[in-house]
Structure formats: C-alpha cells, structure tokens
Design an enzyme around this catalytic site. Structure first.
Site, PDB file in Angstrom:
ATOM      1  N   LYS A 225     -11.642  -4.803   3.873  1.00 50.80           N
ATOM      2  CA  LYS A 225     -11.218  -5.693   4.950  1.00 50.80           C
ATOM      3  C   LYS A 225     -12.209  -6.832   5.140  1.00 50.80           C
ATOM      4  O   LYS A 225     -11.822  -7.960   5.448  1.00 50.80           O
ATOM      5  CB  LYS A 225     -11.038  -4.915   6.259  1.00 50.80           C
ATOM      6  CG  LYS A 225      -9.792  -4.064   6.250  1.00 50.80           C
ATOM      7  CD  LYS A 225      -9.274  -3.788   7.639  1.00 50.80           C
ATOM      8  CE  LYS A 225      -7.972  -3.010   7.556  1.00 50.80           C
ATOM      9  NZ  LYS A 225      -7.572  -2.429   8.826  1.00 50.80           N
TER      10      LYS A 225
ATOM     11  N   LYS B 273      -2.381   0.206  -3.477  1.00 52.30           N
ATOM     12  CA  LYS B 273      -1.495   0.917  -2.546  1.00 52.30           C
ATOM     13  C   LYS B 273      -0.540  -0.075  -1.868  1.00 52.30           C
ATOM     14  O   LYS B 273      -0.879  -1.259  -1.702  1.00 52.30           O
ATOM     15  CB  LYS B 273      -2.293   1.715  -1.512  1.00 52.30           C
ATOM     16  CG  LYS B 273      -2.847   0.910  -0.384  1.00 52.30           C
ATOM     17  CD  LYS B 273      -3.275   1.779   0.801  1.00 52.30           C
ATOM     18  CE  LYS B 273      -3.766   0.837   1.894  1.00 52.30           C
ATOM     19  NZ  LYS B 273      -4.144   1.386   3.137  1.00 52.30           N
TER      20      LYS B 273
ATOM     21  N   LYS C 106       0.611  -3.150   4.363  1.00 52.92           N
ATOM     22  CA  LYS C 106       1.173  -4.113   5.316  1.00 52.92           C
ATOM     23  C   LYS C 106       0.636  -5.511   5.075  1.00 52.92           C
ATOM     24  O   LYS C 106       1.286  -6.491   5.364  1.00 52.92           O
ATOM     25  CB  LYS C 106       0.720  -3.718   6.733  1.00 52.92           C
ATOM     26  CG  LYS C 106       1.342  -2.465   7.250  1.00 52.92           C
ATOM     27  CD  LYS C 106       0.844  -2.165   8.652  1.00 52.92           C
ATOM     28  CE  LYS C 106      -0.262  -1.136   8.633  1.00 52.92           C
ATOM     29  NZ  LYS C 106      -0.473  -0.425   9.883  1.00 52.92           N
TER      30      LYS C 106
END
Ligand code: TYM
Length: 335
Positions: free
Chosen positions: A115, A197, A200
C-alpha cells in the site's frame, strides 16, 4: 466463550468496489459457519481512512457493505453486524496495543509495503499501524476464530504475537485467535493477471468481478479471462489462469476440481468460460436483488445499526475495562 458458544470476529473494508474475491474468500464462509459461533461482523470504516476517501462515498459504501452482509445471509439478530467507528473501544484498545507492538514487526507487513508503494504521496502513520487496529478489533471480542482470505494471514499472526506479549506480562487477558481459511476460494486471482490477487484497487476493471456487476459484464469478463494455449480443462499450476477459473467455478457451485475436470472433459475454454460466468451470476444476481430490497427498508437497517452498535460496545468495553485495569489506568469513580 459466550452462551456456551465460541466467538468469531471478522470484518471488511468499505473501500472500493467489493470483488468476487471478498465474497468467496470471506463473506460466503461467514454465512456457512455463523450458526456455530457468536459472531461479530464489522464494517471496518476506521481502516478505510488509511487511504484518502471521499466522505459521501465512504458513508454510502459503508452502508452498502452492511446491507450486503445481511443480504448474503447473515441474520442481524443472531450476528452482531455493526460499524467499527460506532464502537470507540476499537480506537482505545488500538492505542494501548500500539505501545505493545514494535516498529520492526510492522515494517515486515507485506500489505503495508504494497500500500505504501501504491500511495507514495500518503504514507501515513495509520497505514503503518493498521495491523494494530486489526488486532484490537479481534482481541476486544475475545475471538476464538477469524475467517479471512489468505492475504490476511500475516495480520492474524501479528495479532497473536501482540496478544501473547500482553498476556505474558498481565496474565490471560486475551484469547488467542485462530485464522479460518476456507477450503476453496481463499485466494481468488485477477482474471487478467493470474499471478496477482483479485483486488478492489486493481486499475484494470477486467481483472476483477465486482459484486455489483450486471450479468452481461460478468459473462464478458469471464469470456475475456486470460488463460493459455493448452486448451484442455486441467487443474494445475501450469495453467494458473484456468486454475483460478476452476477455483471460482468450484466455489460457486460446490463442485470439486475433479468433478469439474470430468464435467468439461473433451470440451474447450469456449464452453468452460461461459459456464463460469453463469455460475458466478447465479450467486451474484440474487445477492444484488436482496441487497436492493434491504436498502429500500431504511428504518429496518437503521434499527440494526443502532442495536448492534450497542451490543458490540457492551462486549468490547468489558475487555477494554479489564485491559485498562491491568495496565494501571485509574479506576472510574462510580456514585
Ligand atoms: P479486505 O477488506 O481487504 O478484505 C475482506 C476479506 O476478503 C478477503 N479477500 C480475498 N479472499 C480471497 N481472494 C481474494 N482475492 C481476496 N481479496 C480479499 C480478505 O482476506 C478478507 O478476509 N484488514 C482486513 C479487514 C479487517 C479484518 C479485521 C479482518 C479489519 N479488521 C479483523 C478480520 C478481522 C481487510 O483489509 O480485508
């Protein structure tokens, strides 16, 4: 242990558009096991602000997510479904646990590294201590079990380390939680890049099936999913795109990979991909309808939000008070 049952806690962020990965890796399992446990399912809106959010969008997404929990089959009377931000004990325990967590441990968190790389202009302290808030979520309810997808395993491990450290100093204050990873669907991959993966925050919307996608979109995304040139339906690491589609098909239909290989023996991707799309749509269409129906019933949802926040706060405060006493905070004066 509450009313003779063990306790379960899990949560989801109200950030971005929820994907099929969130559903198959988490929500679907929650529904399957919820009867056996006392369950707390939180919409973790406090975690969401580690990345900048538009306030109106966050509020709307949080409500959508809460109704989605119910639409998926979680009974809001038997299960405590609530917003994390409505129970201030989460923030209070997180602060205390921050003082029992080492910088070195947090530095090792792969989700933080990912992130931080994605949001290089906003590497805030909340993003760094995110796993501590997650530990507080879980430990406040003395959860025995935490159903999550594989990507959350590292956060579960640090939660246990923090709990053990605290317990070794102050006695058995926290229950040590175990992760529950479903047999299928624990790591759904991107339809466009099967080594990543399904997420979102993926920039390529074709990589993810969103829970709110309409049937045409679902069918199109499945048809365009990246596979390989082998052309046979086999469940093997050598065909990662196909393997992911088989996982999705199995998670949606309840079939095993062996049954799926038999079913599509001698058939090609041209037949298999639309079958995957149909299986996904058969799960998501009723979910969307139920979600829309619940959203229209504002008073009912408001009632759940209020009652469950009070219930969650009751249990959370019990643990928080105990922790505060153990570490030496002064007792509250009662009349
Ligand atoms: P979040 O919101 O990213 O994801 C919610 C759940 O969905 C699972 N998941 C997946 N499973 C399979 N395949 C995928 N592609 C996939 N993508 C996501 C996640 O593993 C998760 O179970 N930090 C957590 C939220 C949280 C939490 C908690 C969870 C906060 N406090 C306490 C459990 C207990 C998160 O960001 O999940």
């Amino acid at each position: 242990m509450l009313d003779g049952k063990k306790t379960l806690f899990s949560g989801m962020q109200a950030t971005g558009n929820l994907t099929l990965g969130n559903y198959l890796g988490a929500l679907k399992n929650w529904v399957t096991i919820s009867d056996e446990y006392n369950c707390f399912y939180s919409v973790v809106d406090m975690h969401s602000i580690t990345v900048r959010q538009d306030p109106a969008v966050l509020r709307k997404r949080a409500r959508t997510l809460l109704t989605l929990y119910i639409a998926a089959g979680l009974d809001p009377v038997k299960n405590c479904i609530y917003y994390q931000s409505h129970v201030s004990a989460h923030a209070e325990l997180a602060w205390i646990l921050n003082c029992f967590t080492y910088m070195g441990e947090l530095n090792r968190m792969t989700q933080f590294k990912d992130k931080a790389a994605k949001h290089a202009d906003n590497i805030n302290a909340g993003l760094f201590t995110y796993p501590v808030l997650m530990a507080a979520d879980i430990l406040l309810y003395q959860a025995d079990l935490v159903p999550v997808g594989i990507d959350q395993m590292q956060h579960l491990e640090i939660t246990r380390d923090i709990a053990q450290r605290f317990n070794s100093t102050y006695g058995d204050v926290f229950t040590l939680p175990e992760a529950y990873i479903g047999k299928v669907g624990a790591k759904i991959m991107s339809l466009q890049e099967p080594s990543k993966k399904m997420s979102k925050s993926d920039e390529n919307p074709n990589g993810s099936i969103y829970l709110m996608d309409d049937k045409d979109t679902i069918m199109r995304k499945c048809r365009r999913a990246v596979t390989d040139s082998a052309g046979i339906i086999r469940y093997t690491d050598e065909q990662p795109g196909l393997k992911n589609l088989i996982d999705i098909y199995c998670a949606c239909t309840g079939k095993t990979p062996d049954e799926t290989m038999k079913e599509f023996d001698g058939k090609g991707y041209g037949e298999f991909k639309p079958a995957v799309g149909e299986a996904v749509a058969a799960i998501l269409m009723p979910l969307q309808e139920e979600q829309a129906r619940l959203t229209a019933d504002k008073a009912y949802i408001d009632g759940i939000i209020k009652e469950n926040a009070e219930k969650a706060a009751y249990y959370a405060n019990k643990t928080l008070r105990k922790v505060q006493r153990k570490i030496g905070f002064p007792d509250r004066i009662r009349n």
